[in-house]
Motif scaffolding. Structure first.
Motif, PDB file in Angstrom:
ATOM      1  N   GLU A 272      10.838 -23.342  -1.902  1.00 58.53           N
ATOM      2  CA  GLU A 272      11.132 -21.931  -2.183  1.00 58.53           C
ATOM      3  C   GLU A 272      11.958 -21.802  -3.457  1.00 58.53           C
ATOM      4  O   GLU A 272      12.736 -22.689  -3.801  1.00 58.53           O
ATOM      5  CB  GLU A 272      11.876 -21.283  -1.014  1.00 58.53           C
ATOM      6  N   MET A 273      11.731 -20.709  -4.151  1.00 59.45           N
ATOM      7  CA  MET A 273      12.520 -20.406  -5.337  1.00 59.45           C
ATOM      8  C   MET A 273      13.396 -19.212  -5.007  1.00 59.45           C
ATOM      9  O   MET A 273      12.880 -18.151  -4.622  1.00 59.45           O
ATOM     10  CB  MET A 273      11.604 -20.093  -6.516  1.00 59.45           C
ATOM     11  N   ILE A 274      14.713 -19.413  -5.115  1.00 62.46           N
ATOM     12  CA  ILE A 274      15.615 -18.306  -4.806  1.00 62.46           C
ATOM     13  C   ILE A 274      15.811 -17.490  -6.081  1.00 62.46           C
ATOM     14  O   ILE A 274      16.290 -18.001  -7.086  1.00 62.46           O
ATOM     15  CB  ILE A 274      16.958 -18.809  -4.263  1.00 62.46           C
ATOM     16  N   ILE A 275      15.409 -16.240  -6.013  1.00 63.32           N
ATOM     17  CA  ILE A 275      15.391 -15.387  -7.196  1.00 63.32           C
ATOM     18  C   ILE A 275      16.571 -14.423  -7.144  1.00 63.32           C
ATOM     19  O   ILE A 275      16.676 -13.598  -6.229  1.00 63.32           O
ATOM     20  CB  ILE A 275      14.057 -14.613  -7.272  1.00 63.32           C
ATOM     21  N   GLY A 276      17.469 -14.554  -8.095  1.00 64.21           N
ATOM     22  CA  GLY A 276      18.662 -13.706  -8.126  1.00 64.21           C
ATOM     23  C   GLY A 276      18.332 -12.356  -8.725  1.00 64.21           C
ATOM     24  O   GLY A 276      17.785 -12.263  -9.815  1.00 64.21           O
ATOM     25  N   ILE A 277      18.649 -11.297  -7.993  1.00 63.14           N
ATOM     26  CA  ILE A 277      18.345  -9.950  -8.481  1.00 63.14           C
ATOM     27  C   ILE A 277      19.533  -9.035  -8.262  1.00 63.14           C
ATOM     28  O   ILE A 277      20.453  -9.348  -7.509  1.00 63.14           O
ATOM     29  CB  ILE A 277      17.142  -9.330  -7.720  1.00 63.14           C
ATOM     30  N   THR A 278      19.545  -7.916  -8.948  1.00 67.63           N
ATOM     31  CA  THR A 278      20.375  -6.782  -8.540  1.00 67.63           C
ATOM     32  C   THR A 278      19.407  -5.625  -8.385  1.00 67.63           C
ATOM     33  O   THR A 278      18.327  -5.642  -8.954  1.00 67.63           O
ATOM     34  CB  THR A 278      21.450  -6.424  -9.593  1.00 67.63           C
ATOM     35  N   TYR A 279      19.816  -4.655  -7.572  1.00 65.54           N
ATOM     36  CA  TYR A 279      18.881  -3.562  -7.322  1.00 65.54           C
ATOM     37  C   TYR A 279      18.890  -2.578  -8.468  1.00 65.54           C
ATOM     38  O   TYR A 279      19.943  -2.062  -8.829  1.00 65.54           O
ATOM     39  CB  TYR A 279      19.264  -2.831  -6.034  1.00 65.54           C
ATOM     40  N   PHE A 280      17.767  -2.359  -9.104  1.00 70.64           N
ATOM     41  CA  PHE A 280      17.624  -1.104  -9.828  1.00 70.64           C
ATOM     42  C   PHE A 280      16.160  -0.760 -10.030  1.00 70.64           C
ATOM     43  O   PHE A 280      15.303  -1.615 -10.222  1.00 70.64           O
ATOM     44  CB  PHE A 280      18.486  -1.049 -11.099  1.00 70.64           C
ATOM     45  N   GLU A 281      15.910   0.499  -9.908  1.00 66.86           N
ATOM     46  CA  GLU A 281      14.567   1.010 -10.010  1.00 66.86           C
ATOM     47  C   GLU A 281      14.202   1.076 -11.485  1.00 66.86           C
ATOM     48  O   GLU A 281      15.047   1.469 -12.283  1.00 66.86           O
ATOM     49  CB  GLU A 281      14.521   2.411  -9.371  1.00 66.86           C
ATOM     50  N   PRO A 282      13.014   0.727 -11.901  1.00 67.41           N
ATOM     51  CA  PRO A 282      11.859   0.328 -11.087  1.00 67.41           C
ATOM     52  C   PRO A 282      11.669  -1.194 -11.016  1.00 67.41           C
ATOM     53  O   PRO A 282      10.586  -1.644 -10.703  1.00 67.41           O
ATOM     54  CB  PRO A 282      10.720   0.965 -11.874  1.00 67.41           C
ATOM     55  N   MET A 283      12.725  -1.952 -11.319  1.00 71.19           N
ATOM     56  CA  MET A 283      12.552  -3.398 -11.393  1.00 71.19           C
ATOM     57  C   MET A 283      12.591  -4.060 -10.011  1.00 71.19           C
ATOM     58  O   MET A 283      11.658  -4.722  -9.602  1.00 71.19           O
ATOM     59  CB  MET A 283      13.631  -4.006 -12.283  1.00 71.19           C
ATOM     60  N   ASN A 284      13.733  -3.916  -9.352  1.00 72.98           N
ATOM     61  CA  ASN A 284      13.876  -4.423  -7.985  1.00 72.98           C
ATOM     62  C   ASN A 284      14.566  -3.333  -7.171  1.00 72.98           C
ATOM     63  O   ASN A 284      15.685  -2.963  -7.487  1.00 72.98           O
ATOM     64  CB  ASN A 284      14.758  -5.678  -7.941  1.00 72.98           C
ATOM     65  N   TYR A 285      13.918  -2.829  -6.164  1.00 72.81           N
ATOM     66  CA  TYR A 285      14.555  -1.785  -5.349  1.00 72.81           C
ATOM     67  C   TYR A 285      13.896  -1.750  -3.977  1.00 72.81           C
ATOM     68  O   TYR A 285      12.861  -2.386  -3.757  1.00 72.81           O
ATOM     69  CB  TYR A 285      14.467  -0.424  -6.042  1.00 72.81           C
ATOM     70  N   LYS A 286      14.524  -1.005  -3.071  1.00 68.65           N
ATOM     71  CA  LYS A 286      13.969  -0.911  -1.728  1.00 68.65           C
ATOM     72  C   LYS A 286      13.179   0.371  -1.601  1.00 68.65           C
ATOM     73  O   LYS A 286      13.673   1.434  -1.986  1.00 68.65           O
ATOM     74  CB  LYS A 286      15.104  -0.953  -0.700  1.00 68.65           C
ATOM     75  N   ASP A 287      11.965   0.290  -1.085  1.00 63.36           N
ATOM     76  CA  ASP A 287      11.194   1.512  -0.886  1.00 63.36           C
ATOM     77  C   ASP A 287      11.695   2.216   0.366  1.00 63.36           C
ATOM     78  O   ASP A 287      12.656   1.782   1.002  1.00 63.36           O
ATOM     79  CB  ASP A 287       9.689   1.199  -0.797  1.00 63.36           C
ATOM     80  N   GLU A 288      11.018   3.312   0.726  1.00 60.09           N
ATOM     81  CA  GLU A 288      11.542   4.131   1.828  1.00 60.09           C
ATOM     82  C   GLU A 288      11.551   3.378   3.157  1.00 60.09           C
ATOM     83  O   GLU A 288      12.284   3.728   4.078  1.00 60.09           O
ATOM     84  CB  GLU A 288      10.758   5.456   1.947  1.00 60.09           C
ATOM     85  N   ASN A 289      10.765   2.297   3.244  1.00 65.20           N
ATOM     86  CA  ASN A 289      10.782   1.501   4.475  1.00 65.20           C
ATOM     87  C   ASN A 289      11.826   0.382   4.424  1.00 65.20           C
ATOM     88  O   ASN A 289      11.896  -0.452   5.314  1.00 65.20           O
ATOM     89  CB  ASN A 289       9.412   0.870   4.722  1.00 65.20           C
ATOM     90  N   GLY A 290      12.588   0.370   3.355  1.00 64.46           N
ATOM     91  CA  GLY A 290      13.603  -0.670   3.221  1.00 64.46           C
ATOM     92  C   GLY A 290      13.028  -1.982   2.715  1.00 64.46           C
ATOM     93  O   GLY A 290      13.722  -2.999   2.682  1.00 64.46           O
ATOM     94  N   GLU A 291      11.741  -1.974   2.297  1.00 63.78           N
ATOM     95  CA  GLU A 291      11.133  -3.203   1.774  1.00 63.78           C
ATOM     96  C   GLU A 291      11.455  -3.346   0.298  1.00 63.78           C
ATOM     97  O   GLU A 291      11.393  -2.387  -0.455  1.00 63.78           O
ATOM     98  CB  GLU A 291       9.604  -3.152   1.949  1.00 63.78           C
ATOM     99  N   LEU A 292      11.761  -4.579  -0.094  1.00 64.15           N
ATOM    100  CA  LEU A 292      12.048  -4.821  -1.497  1.00 64.15           C
ATOM    101  C   LEU A 292      10.758  -4.696  -2.296  1.00 64.15           C
ATOM    102  O   LEU A 292       9.725  -5.257  -1.938  1.00 64.15           O
ATOM    103  CB  LEU A 292      12.627  -6.224  -1.662  1.00 64.15           C
ATOM    104  N   THR A 293      10.815  -3.945  -3.380  1.00 64.25           N
ATOM    105  CA  THR A 293       9.626  -3.791  -4.218  1.00 64.25           C
ATOM    106  C   THR A 293      10.081  -3.585  -5.665  1.00 64.25           C
ATOM    107  O   THR A 293      11.262  -3.706  -5.954  1.00 64.25           O
ATOM    108  CB  THR A 293       8.760  -2.619  -3.708  1.00 64.25           C
ATOM    109  N   GLY A 294       9.134  -3.275  -6.549  1.00 60.53           N
ATOM    110  CA  GLY A 294       9.487  -3.056  -7.950  1.00 60.53           C
ATOM    111  C   GLY A 294       8.679  -3.964  -8.851  1.00 60.53           C
ATOM    112  O   GLY A 294       8.022  -4.910  -8.390  1.00 60.53           O
TER     113      GLY A 294
END
Lengths: 290, 269, 218
Positions: free
Chosen positions: A61-83
């Motif tokens: 596995e590759m652990i990918i470090g992110i911070t949340y910001f739209e539209p790159m990495n964010y949670k959709d309305e179901n709380g799923e990570l997307t972007g």
């Protein structure tokens, strides 16, 4: 009583020490060869990390470090990570045959996270700079990082010209591409600069009226300024954009993973997969992997 | 052999020798008053007898039983020291009542703990064979002692609500609740307002009987004269003079005793 | 209104983490602090110095730094082979050690403040050392430390939000994410309500305890 308590404490402390040392020694035993290698890498930091890819491959596995910001990495309305970055990273991992695992990080300690192997890369719309190239291994640039001015709607007209920006209070995140623009671009030579500790705080400054203009990433402006947000009364000054800096993915210094990821990105660009993802987030214009 | 024998007690703190070869004895039912200026070692002597300090040398013998032998180098076990302490009762200058307990609880706390322990070990505590039985007699004894010191109506008060004199009377009753062979008082009235000393002294006086043996360290010379059977005058860690009150207080032989008493008379006039 | 409820629910989700961190820290730091207090009052010199050194180091460095140390030093030293699976575990360890050090000093102050006469009165009444501690001294110590303890515990409630520096998803982090992701500012200020309510309840609880112990003085 006192003596008994003292004894318990002593035992507890000794146990703690043993646990500490035990963890250490077992880890040494686990992977003797890789350990010695990485130690020498710390010393010379030149030859090293050439086995970084096999380390990641072994884990699977590759652990990918992110911070949340739209539209790159964010949670959709179901709380799923997307972007965009999320999907892009997933596609690259699929190409490389490893599982992607996303770990949110503190942007201020990203280098420590990388070095301590709590993450394997930073994939979060990170601007490529010389300092970062020095400290980390960075992939080929994959996207342009346009900087835009954000101001109150009523001021958009006024700040479209260098004349209008004269003596305006300009705010940007300390250390960001925006700061470089504010300090170095001739357009702002007569403006007053103020550093904020994040792009969000920079926007808050403008919203509160303590500053006139915030310089932020174009991609950041897409998510935060849309209708319904607290910043919906702020607007991008479309007439101007700055500093075609570029985004890259960061790996541990001298890592051989960088090359693997570069190849995978190229492949995704060639087979159209990258464009497909970029289209979804209306970022196609900014993608620069060809 | 006397009821209490204290022989050749020597005690130093670091290089300071506080007690130099102190010996005295006391018969059952006698009251001993120890007088002397502050720093003369009176309090330290009392603390040695109660095993709050360990002398470097000497013997303490009660009723023929050697409780302390300075020549015995082995360190005493805690349980042994506790057993030895029970021969003595101690009333402190600062009362040292337990503030979170009522007057009555202060009296019964230690006896109850002791009864529980003894019944577990020997199946018996002062004639009682069950804890319940023991508690009943402990409670009854506590009521009797409170009555004796005149504080029955303060039974359920907390110490903070009592005057200094009342607190000291509770402390006396608390010491008596364990029925010690020798009851020691360490300047029992020194921390009290002058108008409160009388009630405490009269309680102590009231305890005097053929059964109770007492040692009183005191500054109250007239009290020593009235109540004590024997008086010791201490100075610089030695017994300067000892005898009956009339010998020591009325007709002191030593110049130091004379000087001490004359200083005293000046103040009390 | 819909937005308010969904934000409230998410913040509550974050605040659950604060509460867990708070509870676990208290549960372990209270007894550990007592052990450190005994250690730092011990007659055994090496233990005493060790405990005082620990207290000095922990109280002398920022909690934020300690969070980084616990979270990152083990993997740095072991080249990534020893790391915390859950960052919450690292936060708990840092908080427990930090608060145990502070608690130990409060305990020590409380225990050392008990007059020697209380112990001596127990001795001359033939009580065991353990009996003196549990039956005579302990409650007096408790009464003495309620006020400083409640202070420290209320500080702990607010300190839990610091766990976000190692990415524990606590309430302030959720709120900051609302700002970053959804462009909402007000959730940041709204978090104050959660802390205020929690601390308010604690304040009432401590006032109740103080009142309970107020039946005697001294």
């Amino acid at each position: 009583m006192k003596k008994a308590a003292a004894l318990i404490l002593a035992v507890a402390l000794t146990a703690l020490f043993l646990v500490g040392c035990g963890g250490n020694s077992s880890s040494n035993g686990d992977s003797k060869s890789s350990d010695t290698k990485s130690e020498s890498s710390n010393a010379t930091s030149d030859s090293a990390q050439s086995d970084d890819w096999s380390y990641i491959q072994n884990k699977g596995e590759m652990i990918i470090g992110i911070t949340y910001f739209e539209p790159m990495n964010y949670k959709d309305e179901n709380g799923e990570l997307t972007g965009f970055e999320t999907e892009f990273a997933k596609a690259v991992c699929a190409e490389l045959g490893v599982e992607p695992k996303f770990q949110e990080i503190n942007w201020d300690t990203k280098e420590v996270e990388l070095k301590s192997k709590t993450i394997d890369c930073i994939w979060n719309g990170m601007t490529i700079t010389d300092e970062r190239k020095e400290a980390m291994s960075i992939s080929d640039p994959y996207m342009e990082n346009k900087q835009v001015m954000v101001t109150k709607e009523s001021n958009v007209e006024k700040y479209s010209t260098a004349e209008g920006v004269k003596e305006a209070n300009v705010v940007a995140e300390a250390g960001s591409a925006g700061e470089t623009v504010a300090k170095e671009d001739a357009f702002f030579k007569d403006a007053v600069y103020l550093a904020a500790d994040s792009q969000a705080k920079a926007l808050m400054e403008v919203k509160a009226g303590t500053s006139d203009i915030a310089i932020i990433d174009y991609v950041m402006s897409i998510g935060t300024l849309r209708a319904g947000s607290d910043y919906s009364d702020l607007k991008v000054v479309e007439a101007q954009s700055f500093s075609p800096e570029q985004y890259g993915v960061a790996f541990r210094k001298d890592s051989d993973t960088t090359q693997k990821v570069n190849e995978a990105m190229k492949k995704l660009a060639e087979n159209g997969k990258l464009k497909e993802i970029a289209d979804k987030y209306s970022l196609t214009d900014l993608v620069i992997v060809k | 052999m006397a009821f209490l024998e204290v022989k050749n007690i020597q005690k130093s703190f670091g290089r300071t020798e506080v007690l130099k070869d102190i010996s005295f004895s006391l018969e059952k039912g006698e009251v001993l008053a120890i007088i002397g200026s502050s720093g003369s070692g009176k309090t330290t002597l009392l603390r040695c007898i109660n095993f709050l300090e360990t002398p470097q040398m000497g013997n303490i013998i009660v009723n023929g039983e050697v409780l302390f032998d300075g020549d015995d180098p082995s360190k005493k076990k805690d349980s042994e020291i506790r057993k030895n302490r029970l021969h003595f009762g101690m009333v402190f200058q600062q009362f040292n009542l337990f503030p979170q307990y009522t007057v009555f609880e202060n009296l019964v706390l230690a006896p109850k703990l002791l009864a529980k322990e003894k019944i577990k070990e020997n199946g018996e505590y002062r004639g009682a064979t069950t804890y319940k039985e023991a508690v009943e007699s402990i409670n009854a004894e506590a009521e009797r002692l409170l009555d004796k010191v005149g504080l029955s109506e303060k039974r359920d008060e907390y110490p903070c609500n009592l005057s200094g004199g009342q607190q000291q009377r509770v402390a006396i009753a608390r010491a008596l609740a364990l029925d010690p062979d020798v009851l020691c008082f360490d300047e029992p009235t020194s921390a009290l307002d002058p108008e409160l000393t009388g009630e405490v002294l009269s309680v102590i006086k009231g305890l005097k009987s053929s059964e109770s043996t007492m040692i009183v360290v005191t500054h109250e010379i007239s009290f020593a004269r009235d109540v004590a059977d024997r008086v010791i005058f201490m100075a610089d860690g030695v017994i300067e003079e000892e005898g009956t009150p009339s010998q020591v207080i009325e007709h002191p032989q030593s110049p130091r005793t004379q000087a001490f008493l004359s200083r005293f008379n000046q103040y009390s006039d | 209104m819909d937005q308010f409820w969904s934000v409230s629910l998410q913040l509550l989700e974050g605040f659950k983490e604060n509460c867990i961190l708070f509870g676990v820290t208290l549960l372990f730091a209270l007894p550990l602090g007592l052990l450190i207090a005994f250690g730092s009052m011990s007659g055994f010199k090496p233990l005493k110095f060790l405990c005082r050194a620990i207290v000095w180091i922990i109280r002398g460095t920022p909690l934020m730094l300690q969070l980084f140390v616990v979270c990152y030093i083990p993997p740095l030293l072991t080249d990534g082979s020893f790391k915390f699976k859950e960052r919450m575990t690292a936060a708990m360890i840092a908080f427990i050690i930090n608060y145990a050090a502070y608690f130990s000093e409060i305990y020590r102050g409380g225990i050392e403040g008990i007059p020697k006469g209380q112990y001596e009165a127990g001795y001359v009444l033939g009580m065991k050392k353990s009996q003196i501690f549990f039956k005579v001294v302990l409650l007096q110590v408790v009464k003495r430390i309620v006020a400083p303890m409640s202070n420290e515990i209320i500080t702990l409630v607010k300190d839990t939000s610091l766990a976000r520096v190692i990415m524990v998803p606590e309430i302030l982090k959720y709120a900051e994410d609302f700002t970053k992701i959804n462009g909402l500012i007000w959730p940041i200020f709204y978090t104050g309500a959660f802390f205020l309510i929690f601390c308010g309840v604690l304040t009432l609880l401590f006032r109740f305890i103080e009142k309970k112990l107020d039946y005697y003085k001294g």
